[in-house]
Each structure stands twice: as C-alpha cells, then as structure tokens.
Design a protein around this motif. Structure first.
Motif, PDB file in Angstrom:
ATOM      1  N   VAL A 167       0.840  -1.195   0.000  1.00  0.00           N
ATOM      2  CA  VAL A 167       0.000   0.000   0.000  1.00  0.00           C
ATOM      3  C   VAL A 167       0.877   1.248   0.000  1.00  0.00           C
ATOM      4  O   VAL A 167       1.865   1.322   0.730  1.00  0.00           O
ATOM      5  CB  VAL A 167      -0.920   0.044   1.232  1.00  0.00           C
ATOM      6  N   ILE A 168       0.499   2.213  -0.815  1.00  0.00           N
ATOM      7  CA  ILE A 168       1.161   3.519  -0.834  1.00  0.00           C
ATOM      8  C   ILE A 168       0.113   4.581  -0.528  1.00  0.00           C
ATOM      9  O   ILE A 168      -0.988   4.563  -1.091  1.00  0.00           O
ATOM     10  CB  ILE A 168       1.804   3.803  -2.205  1.00  0.00           C
TER      11      ILE A 168
ATOM     12  N   LEU B 226      -2.718   8.986  -8.864  1.00  0.00           N
ATOM     13  CA  LEU B 226      -3.533   8.330  -9.887  1.00  0.00           C
ATOM     14  C   LEU B 226      -2.672   7.487 -10.820  1.00  0.00           C
ATOM     15  O   LEU B 226      -3.045   6.365 -11.181  1.00  0.00           O
ATOM     16  CB  LEU B 226      -4.293   9.386 -10.692  1.00  0.00           C
ATOM     17  N   SER B 227      -1.517   8.021 -11.196  1.00  0.00           N
ATOM     18  CA  SER B 227      -0.627   7.307 -12.094  1.00  0.00           C
ATOM     19  C   SER B 227      -0.115   6.014 -11.478  1.00  0.00           C
ATOM     20  O   SER B 227      -0.126   4.950 -12.112  1.00  0.00           O
ATOM     21  CB  SER B 227       0.554   8.218 -12.469  1.00  0.00           C
ATOM     22  N   VAL B 228       0.329   6.092 -10.231  1.00  0.00           N
ATOM     23  CA  VAL B 228       0.857   4.903  -9.547  1.00  0.00           C
ATOM     24  C   VAL B 228      -0.253   3.874  -9.347  1.00  0.00           C
ATOM     25  O   VAL B 228      -0.045   2.671  -9.557  1.00  0.00           O
ATOM     26  CB  VAL B 228       1.499   5.300  -8.201  1.00  0.00           C
TER      27      VAL B 228
ATOM     28  N   CYS C 126      -2.701   2.507  -4.245  1.00  0.00           N
ATOM     29  CA  CYS C 126      -2.176   3.843  -3.989  1.00  0.00           C
ATOM     30  C   CYS C 126      -3.325   4.836  -3.871  1.00  0.00           C
ATOM     31  O   CYS C 126      -4.155   4.955  -4.781  1.00  0.00           O
ATOM     32  CB  CYS C 126      -1.222   4.271  -5.104  1.00  0.00           C
ATOM     33  N   ASN C 127      -3.378   5.532  -2.741  1.00  0.00           N
ATOM     34  CA  ASN C 127      -4.394   6.549  -2.492  1.00  0.00           C
ATOM     35  C   ASN C 127      -3.738   7.784  -1.891  1.00  0.00           C
ATOM     36  O   ASN C 127      -2.546   7.790  -1.585  1.00  0.00           O
ATOM     37  CB  ASN C 127      -5.461   6.008  -1.536  1.00  0.00           C
ATOM     38  N   SER C 128      -4.536   8.827  -1.725  1.00  0.00           N
ATOM     39  CA  SER C 128      -4.019  10.045  -1.099  1.00  0.00           C
ATOM     40  C   SER C 128      -5.064  10.651  -0.176  1.00  0.00           C
ATOM     41  O   SER C 128      -6.261  10.342  -0.271  1.00  0.00           O
ATOM     42  CB  SER C 128      -3.591  11.066  -2.155  1.00  0.00           C
ATOM     43  N   ILE C 129      -4.591  11.501   0.709  1.00  0.00           N
ATOM     44  CA  ILE C 129      -5.450  12.251   1.624  1.00  0.00           C
ATOM     45  C   ILE C 129      -5.213  13.738   1.383  1.00  0.00           C
ATOM     46  O   ILE C 129      -4.070  14.178   1.260  1.00  0.00           O
ATOM     47  CB  ILE C 129      -5.140  11.910   3.098  1.00  0.00           C
TER      48      ILE C 129
ATOM     49  N   LEU D 177      -6.981   3.545   5.163  1.00  0.00           N
ATOM     50  CA  LEU D 177      -6.535   3.368   3.782  1.00  0.00           C
ATOM     51  C   LEU D 177      -5.368   2.386   3.658  1.00  0.00           C
ATOM     52  O   LEU D 177      -5.174   1.785   2.601  1.00  0.00           O
ATOM     53  CB  LEU D 177      -6.158   4.721   3.178  1.00  0.00           C
ATOM     54  N   CYS D 178      -4.604   2.224   4.715  1.00  0.00           N
ATOM     55  CA  CYS D 178      -3.470   1.297   4.682  1.00  0.00           C
ATOM     56  C   CYS D 178      -3.804  -0.074   5.269  1.00  0.00           C
ATOM     57  O   CYS D 178      -2.946  -0.965   5.282  1.00  0.00           O
ATOM     58  CB  CYS D 178      -2.280   1.901   5.431  1.00  0.00           C
TER      59      CYS D 178
END
Length: 257
Positions: A135-136, A166-168, A179-182, A233-234
């Motif tokens: 997970v990233i 988004l790319s990863v 791969c997600n982000s906050i 998310l992780c």
C-alpha cells in the motif's frame, strides 16, 4: 478491524505533525513503523516513545530530495524487513504568489514535495512488487484542487502529488499495489502555531480563530483525525480502494460559498 499487526510501514516526516500522528496510530495498531526524518534526534525520540508504550519503531535520518540516500536506506530496510506500507507524508510549505515566489523557493519545494515523493516511490515500489504487493499513501492537500491564496508553489507541488497518486494506482494494479491520497484542509500542528507566531506576532489568538473558521465546521482538524483515515486506507479493510483522494477538510471544498 484496522489492525496492522505484522506489517512494516515507512512513514516519511513521521516524527512531527500529521506524520507523528500516523506513526503513533500505526504503531498502536501493531505496525512496525520505520520513521524517515531529516531530523534524526526528533525521529529517535518518537521511536523511543513508541517503544516505551509497547510498540515497534525505528528512526532513520534521510533527506528525501537525494535519491541515492533514499535508495540506500530503503534497500537496507528491505534487507531486514518485508516492506508493506509507504506513507509519503514529508513536505514543506511556502507563502507566495506566482510573481512573488523566488526561483530558489520554487526549486526547494519541488525538490522536497515532488522529487522527494518520486524518490521514495522509485526506491520502494520494486520491493513491493517483489514481495507481492503493498500500500502507498500520499499526503496531498485541498490546495491541489482548490484555489488557496498565496500558496502558488505549495499548490503546484500538491497538484503534482495528486496526479502521481492516480498514475501509480493505475500502473501497479497487476502488482497488487494500492495507492491513495489524503487531502486535508488546515490541521492544527506545531507548524501552524509557528507560522502564526512568525507572521502575526501579538495577534496569535485572533489569527488562530480566523484560520479555524475558514473551515465550515468551525475548527482545524486534529492530526489524529488524519492518522485515523491513513490507518483505514493502509489496512486490509480498504483492499478495494485505490486511485482515490480523500478530503478531510471540515466541509471546506464543498460547503464554502
């Protein structure tokens, strides 16, 4: 639910602010937290605190803008542990518009906030692929998608990290890497207190109240609230979640008129 027992998590900037909350939350839920920090003494203190509370943590000194340092450190951690999680949290801020941001400041933010994330991805993804996935999580900001006054360079870098997420996520679906982000709004960290005291001496309480009320909910976020989202998310419970950015903004983006 949401346990990370047996998982090894790399957290950049994991000894202060949001990163500190993530490190402590992950350790409390069973992760072995590898704290990657420019300030080794601060990282060691946090790691010692976590271990004194019965958790697992190690401190590492690193300048994420230097690729050779990042590769060397992550390779050495991987030789000792199976890496499961990478949290790209480290970052720096800057106040300025397009015509008031100096080239040196723009380059400095690009080197840390964009190249630093790239370096950590470049060094970690091969290990995740080899071990069967992981997970990233990238720390972005509402500044990536909302116009924030006087944050030209910062917004630029966070927009880049949003796109990198988004790319990863797309590129490594077959490798079982999520791969997600906050994207937080204002979070009450020591950085915020320092920013207010430096730029508004004698008006600290007034400015804190003013900045707090820019969120429709009426306050800044707590670092622990970001840590809780990072934990989800992780965790394995978020196994169907990838390529997503999660707002934690007290209604800033959708409810401000």
């Amino acid at each position: 639910m949401f346990y990370l027992t047996g998982k090894v998590a790399l957290v950049t900037g994991g000894a202060s602010g949001i990163g500190l909350a993530i490190s402590k939350t992950f350790a409390k839920q069973g992760a072995n937290v590898q704290i990657l920090e420019l300030n080794y003494e601060l990282a060691k203190q946090v790691a010692d605190d976590i271990k004194n509370e019965g958790g697992l943590a190690e401190a590492h000194a690193i300048d994420i803008s230097k690729q050779s340092e990042v590769i060397s450190l992550i390779d050495s951690i991987s030789a000792k542990y199976k890496i499961d999680i990478l949290v790209n949290n480290a970052g720096i801020a800057h106040v300025g518009k397009a015509d008031t941001t100096q080239e040196a400041d723009f380059d400095r933010l690009l080197n840390v906030n964009v190249k630093g994330v790239y370096n950590c991805l470049f060094a970690t993804i091969p290990h995740l692929k080899k071990s069967g996935g992981g997970v990233i999580l990238n720390m972005v900001s509402i500044a990536a998608t909302v116009g924030i006054p006087d944050r030209f360079a910062y917004s630029t870098t966070k927009g880049a990290v949003y796109s990198m997420t988004l790319s990863v996520a797309k590129d490594y679906l077959a490798d079982n890497i999520r791969c997600n982000s906050i994207s937080p709004a204002r979070v009450h960290t020591p950085f915020v207190d320092g920013f207010i005291s430096k730029n508004y001496p004698g008006q600290e309480a007034e400015m804190f109240e003013k900045l707090s009320k820019t969120q429709p909910i009426g306050r800044m976020a707590k670092p622990e609230e970001i840590g809780a989202m990072a934990l989800y998310l992780c965790s394995d419970e978020a196994g169907f979640v990838t390529g997503c950015d999660y707002l934690i903004d007290g209604g800033f983006e959708k409810l401000n008129n």
